[in-house]
Every structure is written in C-alpha cells, then in structure tokens.
Design an enzyme around this catalytic site. Structure first.
Site, mmCIF file in Angstrom:
data_model
loop_
_atom_site.group_PDB
_atom_site.id
_atom_site.type_symbol
_atom_site.label_atom_id
_atom_site.label_comp_id
_atom_site.label_asym_id
_atom_site.label_seq_id
_atom_site.Cartn_x
_atom_site.Cartn_y
_atom_site.Cartn_z
ATOM 1 N N THR A 190 1.018 -1.118 0.255
ATOM 2 C CA THR A 190 0.050 0.106 0.269
ATOM 3 C C THR A 190 0.881 1.158 -0.241
ATOM 4 O O THR A 190 0.595 2.532 -0.568
ATOM 5 C CB THR A 190 -0.564 0.097 1.529
ATOM 6 N N ARG A 239 8.279 -2.902 3.144
ATOM 7 C CA ARG A 239 8.157 -2.531 4.336
ATOM 8 C C ARG A 239 8.358 -4.533 4.098
ATOM 9 O O ARG A 239 7.713 -4.897 4.439
ATOM 10 C CB ARG A 239 7.086 -2.842 5.144
ATOM 11 N N SER A 260 6.241 3.978 8.948
ATOM 12 C CA SER A 260 5.112 4.150 8.775
ATOM 13 C C SER A 260 5.131 4.449 10.366
ATOM 14 O O SER A 260 5.798 4.652 11.270
ATOM 15 C CB SER A 260 3.954 4.494 8.026
ATOM 16 N N HIS A 261 3.104 3.743 10.505
ATOM 17 C CA HIS A 261 3.379 3.166 11.883
ATOM 18 C C HIS A 261 3.708 1.541 12.393
ATOM 19 O O HIS A 261 3.382 1.193 13.433
ATOM 20 C CB HIS A 261 1.249 2.979 12.037
ATOM 21 N N ASP A 309 2.227 9.445 13.998
ATOM 22 C CA ASP A 309 2.600 8.067 13.544
ATOM 23 C C ASP A 309 3.989 8.534 13.028
ATOM 24 O O ASP A 309 5.402 9.397 13.630
ATOM 25 C CB ASP A 309 1.788 7.672 12.560
ATOM 26 N N ASP A 326 5.633 8.382 10.589
ATOM 27 C CA ASP A 326 6.924 9.135 9.542
ATOM 28 C C ASP A 326 6.108 10.172 9.186
ATOM 29 O O ASP A 326 6.185 11.398 8.905
ATOM 30 C CB ASP A 326 6.200 8.387 8.497
ATOM 31 N N ASP A 368 2.834 11.276 9.171
ATOM 32 C CA ASP A 368 1.689 12.098 8.260
ATOM 33 C C ASP A 368 0.040 11.438 9.043
ATOM 34 O O ASP A 368 -0.759 11.705 7.739
ATOM 35 C CB ASP A 368 2.139 11.030 6.708
ATOM 36 N N SER A 396 -7.870 5.230 8.306
ATOM 37 C CA SER A 396 -6.593 5.858 8.647
ATOM 38 C C SER A 396 -5.956 6.462 9.677
ATOM 39 O O SER A 396 -4.569 6.436 9.403
ATOM 40 C CB SER A 396 -5.948 4.594 7.953
ATOM 41 N N LYS A 413 -0.965 12.294 2.931
ATOM 42 C CA LYS A 413 -1.605 13.357 3.910
ATOM 43 C C LYS A 413 -0.532 13.614 5.064
ATOM 44 O O LYS A 413 0.525 13.575 4.851
ATOM 45 C CB LYS A 413 -2.092 11.744 4.832
HETATM 46 C C1 VG1 Z 1 -2.784 0.986 5.867
HETATM 47 C C2 VG1 Z 1 -4.079 2.312 5.865
HETATM 48 C C3 VG1 Z 1 -3.969 2.941 4.520
HETATM 49 C C4 VG1 Z 1 -2.601 4.245 4.798
HETATM 50 C C5 VG1 Z 1 -2.031 3.053 4.176
HETATM 51 C C6 VG1 Z 1 -0.168 3.861 4.891
HETATM 52 O O1 VG1 Z 1 -3.078 0.816 5.087
HETATM 53 O O2 VG1 Z 1 -5.036 1.181 6.256
HETATM 54 O O3 VG1 Z 1 -5.626 3.864 4.756
HETATM 55 O O4 VG1 Z 1 -3.212 4.568 3.565
HETATM 56 O O5 VG1 Z 1 -1.917 2.143 6.130
HETATM 57 O O6 VG1 Z 1 -0.429 4.358 5.664
HETATM 58 P P1 VG1 Z 1 -3.569 -1.035 4.463
HETATM 59 O O7 VG1 Z 1 -3.218 -1.396 3.259
HETATM 60 O O8 VG1 Z 1 -2.537 -1.709 6.192
HETATM 61 O O9 VG1 Z 1 -4.962 -1.165 5.607
HETATM 62 V V1 VG1 Z 1 1.402 4.839 6.081
HETATM 63 O O10 VG1 Z 1 0.911 6.295 7.767
HETATM 64 O O11 VG1 Z 1 1.353 3.592 7.688
HETATM 65 O O12 VG1 Z 1 2.229 5.516 5.430
HETATM 66 CO CO CO Z 2 2.806 7.343 8.482
#
Ligand code: VG1
Ligand code: CO
Length: 543
Positions: A18, A22, A113-114, A277, A279, A281, A365, A376
């Site tokens: 997504t 990672r 990210s998170h 979070d 990073d 965003d 999210s 974001k």
């Molecule tokens: C998750 C969220 C999605 C977001 C993505 C990246 O993806 O649901 O809405 O855009 O993380 O966010 P998934 O495929 O795990 O549902 V970030 O802040 O982690 O870059």
């Molecule tokens: Co993020």
C-alpha cells in the site's frame, strides 16, 4: 573515491505494498537487499543524471545506515544533488513539501510509518515522484519488475558522509545538501493557517497535548506549536524521535496512544489532544472525553475549510478512500462539489489533486491532507483544527455534535485481525468473493443487502484501473461492511473489517459506537465466518 559495480542476485519479495516496501530489519539489512531495491528504483526512472533527489526518514533503527547507502548509490547514478534532512530526518509530508518547493525530480522516504521500530521492528522505503506524491502503481510495478531481474548495482566507495551538520558537501560529482528538516515545512504551514489567531488562542490559556510518540513529528510539532505559536513547554510530549520509538507502536489511535487517551478522559484534560505516527503523516484528534473519528474529522474540516487562509477560496472537491465513512459525502453534497471514492492508499489521490478536482482528502486510518502537498499530513491536520477552534470559539465536542446535528452521524469502526495465517486470510476473501452474487438482494434481518461487489476503481484522469480493492456489502439506509487485506503488514496477513451506519436523528447520536454497530458486526461474522477462518474469537485492534 570511485564508482563500483557490484554483482547481485534478486530477492523474490520486493513488491511494494500500500505504501512502499516494508520488511523486518533482519530482512532489510541483509547484504544487497536495500541496494537491489534502490538500483531498481533508479533503473525504473531511466535517466537520473543531473537531477535532484530529496532523502530522509523517520529516524527509526537502520535509518542512518540506509541513508549512507542511498547517498553513495545516488552519486554513482549521476544525480547532481541530494537534499537530505539533518540526521537523516524528514517526515513524509516534509519530503513531499521539499520536493515541490525545490522542484526536485523525486524523493526517497525511509519509513515503515506506523509499524514498530528497533532491531526487531520494521523498516521501509518508498519512492515519491516529481509532484511530491507516492509513486503510482505503474511506477511501483516497474520498480518491482526490475527487482526480479537485477544482476548488479552501482555504488560509490566514498567514506560515510556527514549528515549531521547543515551545509553542503560532495560525493563523487554529486552535492549533498544537508537541510533543516523543519524549515520549509513550517514556512508552508504559516501560509495556510492563521498563526495570529492560533497564537492568541494559546495566549488566552487554551491547553493541548501533542503526543509525538517518539517518532518523526516531534521536532515539527515542537518548532511550530511551542516555537512559532507560543504554546507552553510540555505541550508536546514524547517529542524526541527514538530509534525504537521508546518501545511503543507509533500508530496514533485510541489503542496505541493509551497515555494520551487516559489524559483526555480525566478531569484535568486539556482542550485538545493530538498524536501523529512514525513518519508524521497520520493524525489523531481528541477532544475532552471524545476521540474524533478520522472520517468525521475530514467531514468537519471540509465543512469549515474557509476559516483557514489557505482554503478561503473554497474546495474544488473532496476525495476519500473507499472504506472511509461517507460523512464527507454529506458535506460535499451541501457544498455542491464532487466527493471522489478511491482505493486505500494515498497514491490514488495524486491525480485528482494534480488535476484540480479535489482539495481535501482523507482516509479512515487517521490520514487527512490537501492539495498543499501530495501526502497526508499529521501536523497540518492538527493546525487546521487549531485554526478552526480559534475561529469558532467552540470546543472539539461542540464542533462534533453540531456537525452531527446538521448532517447526521455516520457511526464507524474498523476491526483488525492482525498476524493471521496468510492462506486463511486469502481463503476467507476468496470464499466471500464466490458468494457475492448470492448476497445481493439477501434479507439479513436488520439489513437487506442492496449490492455486493469487489471494489474496482478507474482513475478519472489517466484511465488506469485498480481492481480487487475490497469487498463491499452495501445495505439498507447506507449501512456498509467492507472486508479487505492490509498491504502494509510484515507478518502473516491482516484482515480489516470496516463497519458504517448512518443515523440522522440527533436523539440517537449518543449510543456507544460498538453498540450502534452490533447488528452489522454480527452480520459480518455470519457472512464471512471470521472466527472459523482466523481462529480468533475477537479482533486484535478495534478503532
Ligand atoms: C494502511 C491504511 C491505509 C494507509 C496505509 C499507509 O494500509 O489502512 O489507509 O494509506 O496504511 O499509511 P493497509 O493496506 O495496511 O490497510 V502510513 O501512515 O502507514 O504510510
Ligand atoms: Co504514516
């Protein structure tokens, strides 16, 4: 100092998800692993000669090592300049801002990210294009194709570069410019929001806590809130980025930000609570005893956008990811603008923003953003709320209940089943897909299924199609259940189940969320057999 060609062989697991690639640190730090991916990015871009790249990350474990490798590889590929955040630090929104402001060719963001960090945690890498946004699927697919056939990569054998002192140095022919990670971003925020009004708000005794979760947004929040806006010291907590995020999960939701939630529930709660979070965003907005759902936050900011100088001219349109609640749709209808529905992931908003079709975007999210950049943006969302609070003189909960009274309430929740066996998660989804035809029109007691499908999206700008983006059951009076598999996890599969129900009657707006959605939650189990497939009696995380 010279450029080396190193022989390598492909790894078979480098398809970006997504939001980039990672992996566990143990995977990512294998010899050639990062190098292969970076070479594949550069190969997919064709000509890098004479171009400028932006580089930074969220400061997690392995960030500094990866920055050195990427700088030496960029030098070997003829980039004329890399702008790197001091200490290797740049938030995702700051990278997007710097790319756009300086007309860079693109950027590399090091972040998972998170996801948790540290030696046993995750690392990640994503490429952003010239508009400052995440590479679209055509580009990530091209990168992935290269990772499957790679046989060598080019890298300078230069010594490590000093990334801690602001200023310029050289590797081969390339300039490395170490920049202040916050400056360009802070300058942009001052153009978008009424800093004078927010300053007055703080001077008048308004209190807030911003939880940086020991991730990258701490330095941004400290410089802007406590520096430029005069909020008292201590407004930002956990503000220093740590390689392991202090052992916590840098994911701002009511479950992970437990310390902040306890504070906001107590008698001494500040006026506003917020968190971001890994990073930087994402954002979470919390009023006294009231977490604001991200879907509602998008709708409320959209309804009041004109309070902020950057949005005085009004909104061109709103865009939200498919699983995000339809709260923003009600606002768009009233404003007479379009509300676009895209697949999950920020990369799908880029074309709409570039084409001037949307101004604000959001995901359920904890992601909200606008056309000011192409990612974001956590701190931006917090400043937007501060601007709104300053302008209206109302509290967070007054703004939320006024909004529900006017537009109705979209009860909303997401249930995550993390670390499920991959084959079980895939089979659950496949078995649902087979049932779609039979589900349509079915009477399920409280709700009747109006339509059932697997969401497919055709980009209105470039015509590209993304299919298989989530199974939707659309039911009576706008109630919905959505099932999809996460594309950001690194262990097994994560099943996400999203629930939404619309309630127009203000007398019914104070039911606890899980109770309001209980009928739908039971239907999801009845239709999908989640407990059987996953072996889990309950979700791992409910937001
Ligand atoms: C998750 C969220 C999605 C977001 C993505 C990246 O993806 O649901 O809405 O855009 O993380 O966010 P998934 O495929 O795990 O549902 V970030 O802040 O982690 O870059
Ligand atoms: Co993020």
């Amino acid at each position: 100092m010279s450029i080396q060609t190193v022989t390598s062989t492909p790894f078979d697991d480098q398809r970006p998800g997504t939001s980039g690639l990672r992996k566990k640190v143990t995977v990512f730090s294998q010899p050639h692993y990062l190098e292969n991916f970076v070479q594949s990015v550069f190969d997919a871009l064709d000509d890098c000669a004479g171009k400028t790249l932006v580089l930074g990350g969220d400061g997690r474990f392995h960030n500094r090592v990866a920055v050195q490798i990427i700088l030496k590889m960029a030098a070997a590929h003829g980039f004329s300049k890399v702008m790197v955040g001091q200490g290797g630090i740049l938030s995702t929104p700051a990278v997007s801002c710097v790319i756009r402001k300086h007309g860079a060719f693109g950027g590399i963001i090091l972040s998972a990210s998170h996801n948790p960090g540290g030696p046993d945690g995750d690392v990640g890498i994503k490429y952003n294009i010239t508009n400052g946004g995440p590479a679209p699927e055509q580009v990530t697919e091209k990168i992935y194709e290269h990772t499957k056939s790679i046989s060598q990569y080019a890298i300078s054998d230069a010594a490590d570069i000093d990334i801690d002192q602001i200023g310029e140095r050289r590797v081969e022919q390339m300039v490395v410019e170490v920049i202040d990670p916050v400056a360009d971003y802070a300058e942009l925020m001052q153009r978008l929001f009424d800093f004078g009004a927010i300053k007055k708000l703080f001077a008048g005794g308004f209190t807030m806590r911003f939880d940086g979760m020991h991730a990258v947004s701490g330095p941004y929040a400290t410089a802007i809130l406590e520096g430029l806006l005069g909020a008292p010291a201590g407004t930002v907590i956990n503000g220093v980025p740590l390689e392991d995020f202090g052992g916590h999960h840098p994911d701002p939701n009511p479950v992970n930000a437990a310390e902040l939630m306890a504070l906001m529930d107590g008698d001494d709660a500040p006026d506003l609570g917020a968190a971001s979070d890994g990073d930087g965003d994402r954002n979470m907005i919390v009023g006294r005893k009231l977490p604001v759902t991200p879907s509602d936050s998008l709708a409320i900011l959209s309804a009041h956008a004109a309070v902020a100088p950057g949005y005085r001219a009004g909104l061109k349109g709103i865009a939200r990811s498919m699983p995000t609640s339809r709260a923003a749709d009600h606002v768009a209808r009233e404003l007479g603008i379009e509300c676009y529905e895209t697949p999950t992931g920020w990369k799908f908003f880029g074309n709409l923003l570039d084409a001037g079709k949307a101004t604000l975007c959001g995901e359920e999210s904890y992601g909200t953003g606008s056309d000011h950049i192409r990612e974001k943006d956590g701190v931006w969302a917090v400043l937007f709320w501060l601007n709104l609070l300053a302008d209206s003189g109302k509290s967070v909960s007054e703004l939320v209940s006024d909004h529900w009274a006017r537009y109705g309430r979209n009860y909303y929740s997401r249930h995550d089943y993390e670390g499920v066996a991959s084959h079980a998660a895939t089979e659950l989804m496949d078995s649902l897909r087979v049932k779609l035809g039979a589900l349509a029109g079915q009477d399920l007691g409280l709700y009747t299924v109006d339509a059932a499908d697997d969401f497919s999206y055709t980009d209105t700008v470039d015509g590209s199609v993304a299919s298989g983006q989530g199974i939707r059951l659309l039911m009576t009076n706008g109630a919905r259940i959505v099932f999809r598999l996460s594309g950001t996890g690194t262990e097994g599969a994560t099943l996400r189940v999203y629930f939404e129900r619309y309630e127009a009657d203000p007398a019914q707006h104070h039911i606890p969320t899980q109770q309001a959605l209980a009928g739908l939650i039971a239907i999801a189990e009845q239709v999908a057999g989640i407990i059987d497939w996953t072996g889990r009696p309950n979700p791992t995380v409910i937001t």
